[in-house]
Design a protein around this motif. Structure first.
Motif, PDB file in Angstrom:
ATOM      1  N   GLU A 120       0.820  -1.225   0.000  1.00  0.00           N
ATOM      2  CA  GLU A 120       0.000   0.000   0.000  1.00  0.00           C
ATOM      3  C   GLU A 120       0.853   1.275   0.000  1.00  0.00           C
ATOM      4  O   GLU A 120       0.648   2.151  -0.851  1.00  0.00           O
ATOM      5  CB  GLU A 120      -0.965  -0.015   1.187  1.00  0.00           C
ATOM      6  N   ASN A 151      -6.674   5.027  -8.346  1.00  0.00           N
ATOM      7  CA  ASN A 151      -7.132   4.307  -7.157  1.00  0.00           C
ATOM      8  C   ASN A 151      -6.772   2.841  -7.341  1.00  0.00           C
ATOM      9  O   ASN A 151      -6.573   2.378  -8.464  1.00  0.00           O
ATOM     10  CB  ASN A 151      -8.643   4.448  -6.989  1.00  0.00           C
ATOM     11  N   TRP A 152      -6.720   2.093  -6.239  1.00  0.00           N
ATOM     12  CA  TRP A 152      -6.400   0.681  -6.353  1.00  0.00           C
ATOM     13  C   TRP A 152      -7.140  -0.145  -5.320  1.00  0.00           C
ATOM     14  O   TRP A 152      -7.569   0.336  -4.290  1.00  0.00           O
ATOM     15  CB  TRP A 152      -4.899   0.428  -6.244  1.00  0.00           C
ATOM     16  N   TYR A 153      -7.245  -1.409  -5.694  1.00  0.00           N
ATOM     17  CA  TYR A 153      -7.820  -2.422  -4.825  1.00  0.00           C
ATOM     18  C   TYR A 153      -6.746  -3.495  -4.656  1.00  0.00           C
ATOM     19  O   TYR A 153      -6.142  -3.935  -5.638  1.00  0.00           O
ATOM     20  CB  TYR A 153      -9.078  -3.023  -5.466  1.00  0.00           C
ATOM     21  N   GLU A 161      -5.598  -7.290  -3.085  1.00  0.00           N
ATOM     22  CA  GLU A 161      -6.032  -8.590  -2.589  1.00  0.00           C
ATOM     23  C   GLU A 161      -4.789  -9.370  -2.183  1.00  0.00           C
ATOM     24  O   GLU A 161      -3.845  -9.516  -2.970  1.00  0.00           O
ATOM     25  CB  GLU A 161      -6.785  -9.344  -3.671  1.00  0.00           C
ATOM     26  N   ALA A 210      -2.584  -6.162  -7.118  1.00  0.00           N
ATOM     27  CA  ALA A 210      -3.066  -4.779  -7.069  1.00  0.00           C
ATOM     28  C   ALA A 210      -3.753  -4.450  -8.397  1.00  0.00           C
ATOM     29  O   ALA A 210      -3.139  -4.569  -9.455  1.00  0.00           O
ATOM     30  CB  ALA A 210      -1.908  -3.824  -6.831  1.00  0.00           C
ATOM     31  N   GLU A 211      -5.012  -4.056  -8.318  1.00  0.00           N
ATOM     32  CA  GLU A 211      -5.751  -3.585  -9.484  1.00  0.00           C
ATOM     33  C   GLU A 211      -5.819  -2.065  -9.388  1.00  0.00           C
ATOM     34  O   GLU A 211      -6.480  -1.521  -8.513  1.00  0.00           O
ATOM     35  CB  GLU A 211      -7.151  -4.183  -9.507  1.00  0.00           C
TER      36      GLU A 211
END
Length: 103
Positions: free
Chosen positions: A24, A37-39, A41, A53-54
């Protein structure tokens, strides 16, 4: 005008847990001047921590090559140590209207 930007990263390391807490801040620092922005998992398999990381949003990059140059110039050593793969898609804005593309 800005381009639609989609980036997928795969980060891997020997398992020590809570890998998201490492990934992060790397992304925050890398993209601090870019509207992305990212998501994240996180998975742990066979003694290995994996974070996918998307990343998506709008950027001023016009091509995948331009994006790679930015990442190469701005990412720290730790980013490269953990990065195992990536996919980048940049969709620059089209000139003209959406129906015929000429106006």
């Amino acid at each position: 005008m800005n381009s639609e930007t989609y980036i997928d990263f795969c980060f891997v390391r020997k398992s020590t847990g809570n890998f998201i807490a490492v990934v992060e801040p790397m992304l925050t620092e890398l993209f601090n001047e870019v509207n992305l922005n990212w998501y994240l998992e996180e998975k742990n398999e066979q003694g290995i921590d994996i974070v996918v990381a998307e990343v998506k949003g709008m950027s001023r990059w016009k091509s995948e090559e331009e994006t790679i140059h930015y990442i190469e110039d701005h990412a720290r050593d730790q980013f490269w140590e953990y990065l195992q793969g990536y996919k980048i898609y940049i969709y620059p804005p089209k000139k003209g209207c959406s129906t015929c593309g000429t106006r």
